[in-house]
Design a protein around this motif. Structure first.
Motif, PDB file in Angstrom:
ATOM      1  N   TYR B 111      19.841  -0.168   8.267  1.00 26.88           N
ATOM      2  CA  TYR B 111      19.210  -0.048   7.269  1.00 26.88           C
ATOM      3  C   TYR B 111      17.747  -0.062   7.619  1.00 26.88           C
ATOM      4  O   TYR B 111      17.371  -0.828   8.782  1.00 26.88           O
ATOM      5  CB  TYR B 111      19.483  -1.499   6.318  1.00 26.88           C
ATOM      6  N   PRO B 112      16.807   0.414   6.803  1.00 31.80           N
ATOM      7  CA  PRO B 112      15.314   0.293   7.182  1.00 31.80           C
ATOM      8  C   PRO B 112      14.912  -0.859   6.621  1.00 31.80           C
ATOM      9  O   PRO B 112      15.073  -1.454   5.388  1.00 31.80           O
ATOM     10  CB  PRO B 112      14.764   1.591   6.381  1.00 31.80           C
ATOM     11  N   GLY B 113      14.240  -1.561   7.742  1.00 28.39           N
ATOM     12  CA  GLY B 113      13.467  -2.822   7.040  1.00 28.39           C
ATOM     13  C   GLY B 113      12.083  -2.739   6.597  1.00 28.39           C
ATOM     14  O   GLY B 113      11.220  -3.541   6.125  1.00 28.39           O
ATOM     15  N   VAL B 114      11.567  -1.432   7.016  1.00 32.72           N
ATOM     16  CA  VAL B 114      10.100  -1.149   6.715  1.00 32.72           C
ATOM     17  C   VAL B 114      10.110   0.112   5.862  1.00 32.72           C
ATOM     18  O   VAL B 114      11.170   1.316   5.967  1.00 32.72           O
ATOM     19  CB  VAL B 114       9.250  -0.939   7.954  1.00 32.72           C
ATOM     20  N   ASN B 115       9.014   0.357   5.198  1.00 34.60           N
ATOM     21  CA  ASN B 115       8.578   1.706   4.627  1.00 34.60           C
ATOM     22  C   ASN B 115       7.672   2.399   5.389  1.00 34.60           C
ATOM     23  O   ASN B 115       6.460   1.642   5.895  1.00 34.60           O
ATOM     24  CB  ASN B 115       7.947   1.540   3.530  1.00 34.60           C
ATOM     25  N   THR B 116       7.703   3.466   6.087  1.00 39.17           N
ATOM     26  CA  THR B 116       6.779   4.217   6.859  1.00 39.17           C
ATOM     27  C   THR B 116       5.979   4.859   6.112  1.00 39.17           C
ATOM     28  O   THR B 116       6.383   5.329   4.990  1.00 39.17           O
ATOM     29  CB  THR B 116       7.831   5.312   7.811  1.00 39.17           C
ATOM     30  N   THR B 117       4.690   4.560   6.445  1.00 34.38           N
ATOM     31  CA  THR B 117       3.782   5.172   5.455  1.00 34.38           C
ATOM     32  C   THR B 117       2.638   6.054   5.702  1.00 34.38           C
ATOM     33  O   THR B 117       2.361   7.044   5.077  1.00 34.38           O
ATOM     34  CB  THR B 117       2.602   4.024   4.838  1.00 34.38           C
ATOM     35  N   SER B 118       2.365   6.149   7.068  1.00 36.60           N
ATOM     36  CA  SER B 118       1.300   7.372   7.272  1.00 36.60           C
ATOM     37  C   SER B 118       0.910   7.223   8.958  1.00 36.60           C
ATOM     38  O   SER B 118       1.575   6.413   9.677  1.00 36.60           O
ATOM     39  CB  SER B 118       0.169   7.133   6.655  1.00 36.60           C
ATOM     40  N   LEU B 119       0.186   8.231   9.462  1.00 36.92           N
ATOM     41  CA  LEU B 119      -0.200   8.190  10.867  1.00 36.92           C
ATOM     42  C   LEU B 119      -1.657   7.785  10.382  1.00 36.92           C
ATOM     43  O   LEU B 119      -2.551   8.356   9.949  1.00 36.92           O
ATOM     44  CB  LEU B 119      -0.194   9.651  10.979  1.00 36.92           C
ATOM     45  N   ALA B 120      -1.936   6.599  11.386  1.00 34.74           N
ATOM     46  CA  ALA B 120      -3.261   6.004  11.057  1.00 34.74           C
ATOM     47  C   ALA B 120      -3.657   5.449  12.139  1.00 34.74           C
ATOM     48  O   ALA B 120      -3.246   5.375  13.298  1.00 34.74           O
ATOM     49  CB  ALA B 120      -2.738   4.695  10.066  1.00 34.74           C
ATOM     50  N   ILE B 121      -5.165   4.881  12.036  1.00 34.41           N
ATOM     51  CA  ILE B 121      -5.801   4.185  13.045  1.00 34.41           C
ATOM     52  C   ILE B 121      -6.170   2.765  12.760  1.00 34.41           C
ATOM     53  O   ILE B 121      -6.355   2.746  11.603  1.00 34.41           O
ATOM     54  CB  ILE B 121      -7.081   5.189  13.451  1.00 34.41           C
ATOM     55  N   ARG B 122      -6.377   1.791  13.544  1.00 34.57           N
ATOM     56  CA  ARG B 122      -6.754   0.600  13.328  1.00 34.57           C
ATOM     57  C   ARG B 122      -8.254   0.416  13.157  1.00 34.57           C
ATOM     58  O   ARG B 122      -8.908   0.751  14.017  1.00 34.57           O
ATOM     59  CB  ARG B 122      -6.166  -0.435  14.312  1.00 34.57           C
ATOM     60  N   GLU B 123      -8.848   0.396  12.120  1.00 26.57           N
ATOM     61  CA  GLU B 123     -10.252   0.418  11.790  1.00 26.57           C
ATOM     62  C   GLU B 123     -10.762  -0.989  12.315  1.00 26.57           C
ATOM     63  O   GLU B 123     -11.832  -0.919  13.101  1.00 26.57           O
ATOM     64  CB  GLU B 123     -10.563   0.584  10.397  1.00 26.57           C
ATOM     65  N   GLU B 124      -9.987  -1.846  12.311  1.00 24.28           N
ATOM     66  CA  GLU B 124     -10.479  -3.344  12.444  1.00 24.28           C
ATOM     67  C   GLU B 124      -9.406  -4.058  12.286  1.00 24.28           C
ATOM     68  O   GLU B 124      -8.367  -3.709  11.800  1.00 24.28           O
ATOM     69  CB  GLU B 124     -11.727  -3.729  11.635  1.00 24.28           C
ATOM     70  N   PRO B 125      -9.263  -5.455  12.902  1.00 23.37           N
ATOM     71  CA  PRO B 125      -8.299  -6.166  12.732  1.00 23.37           C
ATOM     72  C   PRO B 125      -7.768  -6.291  11.502  1.00 23.37           C
ATOM     73  O   PRO B 125      -8.661  -6.664  10.534  1.00 23.37           O
ATOM     74  CB  PRO B 125      -8.729  -7.762  13.447  1.00 23.37           C
ATOM     75  N   GLY B 126      -6.440  -5.951  11.275  1.00 20.02           N
ATOM     76  CA  GLY B 126      -6.073  -6.212   9.710  1.00 20.02           C
ATOM     77  C   GLY B 126      -6.245  -5.086   8.904  1.00 20.02           C
ATOM     78  O   GLY B 126      -5.830  -5.135   7.473  1.00 20.02           O
TER      79      GLY B 126
END
Lengths: 146, 223
Positions: B111-126
């Motif tokens: 089962y999936p425990g997450v929803n995969t949303t996009s290809l992204a970058i961490r702009e800042e913490p959080g």
């Protein structure tokens, strides 16, 4: 642990996780038992409240504690600048997660304080015990999870 | 990186009811970087699930493992021993990792425990923001390194639209910058505003999510 038979009085079991710099001198060396009448409580001293992670807090509850009380330094007096702020955010997230599973947000809480003596720690634990009283004993009591 | 976020816990517990022993499997790469499926998140979700299921009266044993990458077979293989001892797997990897585990251990419910949303970058913490839509026909050379496909709400190739808010914010989500304003500013800084006057023709979307599963073949690398 504090659950006896169905007719017994609920005596909450509270774990107090406290930054070493929030404690008054000599308190950490005086032992970890903060128990008082109608209350079972233990003190765990942290090098900084930011050392606490959500998974550790949840593991304590999973093992049967009725509540966790975190104590960190007041804003501006944390030795690591943002340690108690980080702890506050982690406790807030843990509370949110506990609310989502219907376990009760009040089973985790954070207070900011300095120079906490034994009497203040017992009072803080007693307030947390009072807050979780309506929730009743943790459903995880006697779970035996390693 | 690929980013994902936890599914609602109520959805997860509903999946796990009735199972006897469940593996919560983490992935130490992308989903660890976005704080959704690494070891720390696995060890946070596991006690939550135990508590939630116990409170509901369900006796489900939950064990945990985190491998380096669930999207590579040699790491997926590391789960063989423990998967043989459970009757379901809750994977916190991205959709690629979840499918790899389900393919390798096809007799076990995965089962999936997450929803995969996009290809992204961490702009800042959080804070993570999408930067690539994996459209298969990169336009970054024409847009000064800023992707209007992933970062414009309308994926406009000839922007900005007429709805940009004052201060260069998107009309669809004012938390987001209008990427076409940023493209304009970067073009101006490079003295290349003329290039924006050229009309970019309608994009050929057949390289994107249309036309079935994408395949990439490199004969020189095949055995």
């Amino acid at each position: 642990m504090s659950r006896d038979g169905p007719d017994s009085v609920f005596v909450p079991d509270i774990v107090v996780l406290c930054c070493q710099r929030s404690l008054a001198a000599g308190v950490a060396e005086a032992g970890d038992d903060l128990g008082a009448e109608g209350l079972e409580a233990r003190l765990v001293v942290l090098p900084c409240s930011s050392k606490l992670r959500e998974e550790q807090l949840l593991r304590i509850l999973e093992r049967g504690a009725d509540a966790v009380q975190v104590v960190g330094c007041p804003e501006g007096s944390c030795r690591f600048q943002v340690g108690s702020r980080m702890a506050e955010k982690r406790v807030a997230r843990a509370r949110d997660l506990l609310g989502q599973i219907g376990f009760g947000e009040e089973r985790a809480s954070m207070e900011r304080a300095r120079d906490m003596g034994r009497r203040e720690l017992v009072e803080l634990a007693a307030r947390r015990a009072e807050a979780v009283g309506p929730l009743g004993p943790s459903p995880m009591k006697g779970d035996g999870t390693p | 990186m690929i980013i994902a976020e936890w599914k609602p816990i109520a959805e997860l517990t509903a999946r796990l009811r009735g199972h006897r022993r469940v593996l919560v499997a983490g992935c130490a790469t992308c989903v660890a970087e976005c704080a959704a499926g690494g070891e720390r998140e696995v060890e946070t979700l596991a006690p939550l699930l135990r508590m939630a299921l116990r409170k509901e009266g369900h006796d489900v044993e939950i064990v945990t493992r985190t491998v380096e990458r669930q999207c590579e077979w040699e790491f997926v293989e590391e789960l063989a021993g423990v998967v043989g001892e459970v009757d379901a797997v809750l994977s916190l990897a991205c959709g690629i990792g979840i499918q790899a585990v389900a393919e390798r251990y096809e007799e076990t419910a995965v089962y999936p425990g997450v929803n995969t949303t996009s290809l992204a970058i961490r702009e800042e913490p959080g804070l993570w923001t999408a930067r690539c839509a994996a459209c298969g026909d990169c336009v970054l050379a024409e847009t000064f390194g800023l992707c209007p496909i992933a970062r414009c709400a309308k994926s406009l190739l000839n922007g900005p639209c007429g709805g940009t808010h004052a201060g260069g914010k998107c009309e669809v989500n004012p938390d987001n910058d209008c990427i076409w304003c940023q493209i304009y500013e970067r073009a101006r800084a490079r003295g290349a505003l003329d290039s924006l006057v050229e009309v970019r023709r309608a994009k050929d979307w057949k390289t994107s999510s249309h036309g079935g599963q994408k395949r990439m073949v490199r004969e020189d690398l095949r055995s």
